[in-house]
Scaffold this active site. Structure first.
Site, mmCIF file in Angstrom:
data_model
loop_
_atom_site.group_PDB
_atom_site.id
_atom_site.type_symbol
_atom_site.label_atom_id
_atom_site.label_comp_id
_atom_site.label_asym_id
_atom_site.label_seq_id
_atom_site.Cartn_x
_atom_site.Cartn_y
_atom_site.Cartn_z
ATOM 1 N N GLU A 176 0.819 -1.216 0.000
ATOM 2 C CA GLU A 176 0.000 0.000 0.000
ATOM 3 C C GLU A 176 0.850 1.263 0.000
ATOM 4 O O GLU A 176 0.711 2.140 0.850
ATOM 5 C CB GLU A 176 -0.943 -0.003 1.213
ATOM 6 C CG GLU A 176 -1.873 -1.190 1.205
ATOM 7 C CD GLU A 176 -3.009 -1.137 2.219
ATOM 8 O OE1 GLU A 176 -4.065 -1.720 1.956
ATOM 9 O OE2 GLU A 176 -2.836 -0.510 3.280
ATOM 10 N N GLU A 377 -5.578 -8.277 -1.396
ATOM 11 C CA GLU A 377 -6.269 -8.136 -0.104
ATOM 12 C C GLU A 377 -7.726 -7.812 -0.378
ATOM 13 O O GLU A 377 -8.031 -6.979 -1.237
ATOM 14 C CB GLU A 377 -5.694 -7.000 0.749
ATOM 15 C CG GLU A 377 -4.381 -7.302 1.391
ATOM 16 C CD GLU A 377 -3.931 -6.216 2.352
ATOM 17 O OE1 GLU A 377 -4.789 -5.575 2.998
ATOM 18 O OE2 GLU A 377 -2.714 -6.014 2.441
HETATM 19 C C1 BGP Z 1 -4.655 -3.050 4.767
HETATM 20 C C2 BGP Z 1 -3.308 -3.517 5.247
HETATM 21 C C3 BGP Z 1 -3.294 -4.796 5.988
HETATM 22 C C4 BGP Z 1 -4.562 -5.145 6.722
HETATM 23 C C5 BGP Z 1 -5.836 -4.685 6.064
HETATM 24 C C6 BGP Z 1 -7.069 -4.756 6.928
HETATM 25 O O1 BGP Z 1 -4.722 -1.666 4.743
HETATM 26 O O2 BGP Z 1 -2.412 -3.693 4.170
HETATM 27 O O3 BGP Z 1 -2.119 -4.880 6.739
HETATM 28 O O4 BGP Z 1 -4.498 -5.116 8.046
HETATM 29 O O5 BGP Z 1 -5.743 -3.392 5.555
HETATM 30 O O6 BGP Z 1 -7.075 -3.683 7.799
HETATM 31 P P1 BGP Z 1 -7.379 -3.831 9.338
HETATM 32 O O7 BGP Z 1 -6.391 -4.815 9.836
HETATM 33 O O8 BGP Z 1 -7.145 -2.494 9.902
HETATM 34 O O9 BGP Z 1 -8.761 -4.287 9.447
#
Ligand code: BGP
Length: 478
Positions: A176, A377
């Protein structure tokens, strides 16, 4: 009509700091995430420059993949994973980022992990830097603001490329990377927070530092890609973008222009550089208006041209609306929120659920770049209730994923070249935004709780068996 490729990379995604634990084991140094306390949707996690006695730091144990990797990879294999996205913790290899040579015990750990993947026929997809910068580089150099980080990163890349050249084919440089275009990206992403202590997502906004830091990340990423292309032609190198799809709230041309501007700087800016190899035309005006001036060195522009990526990857959780109207109702999201969309429902954490937005996004990205794409993701963070036998009836998760896969199918039928899909947090892990365990994404439940207790036992949720079927039928039966 086109359907998913025969060699479609079905799998799941994780990040070292969110699931490995063993934060100081076998010579590992502290990363920025190791200095973050836990929090919740309503009370933000904090970053503390010095570890506080009696405070819980969720990355320190996380779900202890470090000692459970064989069991976990066997479970992924049971679901039929073709690929497994994980990150290498930079601080296992170079504890402060500044050592001359790599830490052998750290390298040996990932040998064990990759060998285990190979045993099960799973192809690793490795993120080189996933919110895990050595904290020492922040203390000493204000993170990526200092050009020295380029050399430190390259030294790290050289070590892991040489070591894993026969075990890893797919690499992503920065997770990201575009989170650095947003104020909230300074803590985890650009590391431009020297001396800062307080709410992790609330560090003071210093756009000059952030964008200079981003420039150094672009150069570092391009150098890593170039090195790979020259020395390891078998590697496939990708970018990774937090895709925050935006719609104008209304057809008022003011909203349209504002949306376009935000899409440019938040979603396209970094990937235009990483895919096309040059700063985009619209950045000049943005920099001028914000009083940002990027210091470049001779050769930087050339290296950006020479180090463009082979495939484009992104995270997709939600979409948001944009308006110029001042009093519009707001919504949350990963690192950034927006304006509420009356046609969409939200998760328990306020993230708007928009499966059709994924089809739209895939078409937008593919239309712009025409290189293979991968959704690395996607998923639903939700409260799960574990039954006596360890199972969880997570129909809500199945529903979310099913709808998104259906829209990926549509995009493939539209003609988008999609390589694979790795839903986030295929095994429950620590939340990046809040530090919680209660926000669960996994197909596999982990007995671990927000107060740090739990047996760490793993068990299969209903979605585990559902995803197994999806993979077995290559997405035909969802
Ligand atoms: C993205 C990141 C991840 C992950 C995901 C979910 O922004 O790359 O590392 O954690 O989001 O977010 P969260 O864990 O805050 O629910």
């Amino acid at each position: 009509m086109k359907t998913f490729r025969k060699d479609f990379l079905w799998g799941g995604a994780t990040a070292a700091n969110q699931f490995e634990g063993a934060w100081d084991v076998d010579g590992k140094g502290a990363s920025v995430s190791d200095m973050c306390t836990n929090g919740s949707h309503t009370s933000p996690k904090r970053i503390t420059p010095v570890l506080e006695e009696g405070t819980l730091y969720p990355s320190h144990e996380a779900i202890d993949f470090y000692h459970h990797y064989a069991e976990d990879i066997a479970l992924f294999a049971e679901m039929g994973f073709k690929t497994f996205r994980l990150s290498i913790a930079w601080t296992r290899i170079f504890p402060t980022g500044l050592e001359d040579g790599p830490n052998e015990a750290g390298l040996a750990f990932y040998d064990r992990v990759f060998d285990e993947c190979k045993k099960h026929g799973i192809e690793p997809l490795v993120t080189i830097s996933h919110y895990e910068m050595p904290y020492a580089l922040i203390e000493k150099y204000n993170g990526w603001e200092d050009r020295i980080c380029i050399d430190a990163f390259l030294k790290y890349c050289e070590a892991i490329f040489a070591r894993y050249k026969d075990k890893v084919k797919y690499w992503l440089t920065f997770n990201e990377i575009n989170s650095g275009t947003m104020a909230m990206g300074s803590v985890l992403s650009t590391g431009t927070i020297k001396g800062y202590s307080g709410a992790a997502m609330g560090a003071p906004d210093k756009p000059q530092e952030r964008f200079q830091a981003l420039h150094h990340q672009f150069v570092a990423s391009a150098k890593a890609v170039k090195l790979a292309h020259e020395k390891y032609p078998q590697f496939k190198m990708g970018n990774m973008c937090l895709f925050a799809t935006m719609y104008p709230s209304t057809c008022n041309p003011d909203d349209i222009i504002e949306t376009q501007k935000q899409m440019q700087m938040m979603n396209w800016f970094c990937s235009d550089i990483q895919v096309r190899g040059a700063y985009p035309y619209y950045a000049d005006r943005f920099f001028e208006e914000k009083g940002i001036s990027i210091k470049m060195e001779d050769g930087d522009r050339e290296i950006l041209k020479e180090g463009t990526v082979d495939f484009y990857t992104f995270s997709y959780y939600m979409s948001n609306c944009v308006t110029t109207k001042k009093d519009a109702a707001e919504t949350s999201g990963n690192l950034m929120g927006g304006v509420k969309n009356p046609y969409l429902k939200s998760s328990d954490w306020g993230w708007q659920i928009d499966p059709k937005g994924l089809r739209y996004t895939l078409n937008e990205i593919y239309g712009r770049y025409q290189i293979p794409l991968m959704v690395v993701e996607n998923g639903l963070g939700a409260f799960d209730e574990k039954k006596e036998d360890g199972s969880v009836d997570d129909d809500y998760r199945i529903d979310y994923l099913r709808q998104h896969i259906a829209q990926m199918k549509e995009a493939v039928a539209d003609g988008v070249d999609l390589m694979g899909y790795t839903p986030w947090g295929c095994i429950d892990l620590v939340s990046a935004s809040t530090g919680e365990m209660a926000k669960r994404y996994g197909f596999i439940y982990v007995d671990k709780y927000d107060d740090g207790t739990g047996t760490l036992a793993r068990s299969r949720k209903k979605s585990f068996y559902w995803y197994q079927k999806v993979i077995r039928t290559n997405g035909e039966e969802i």
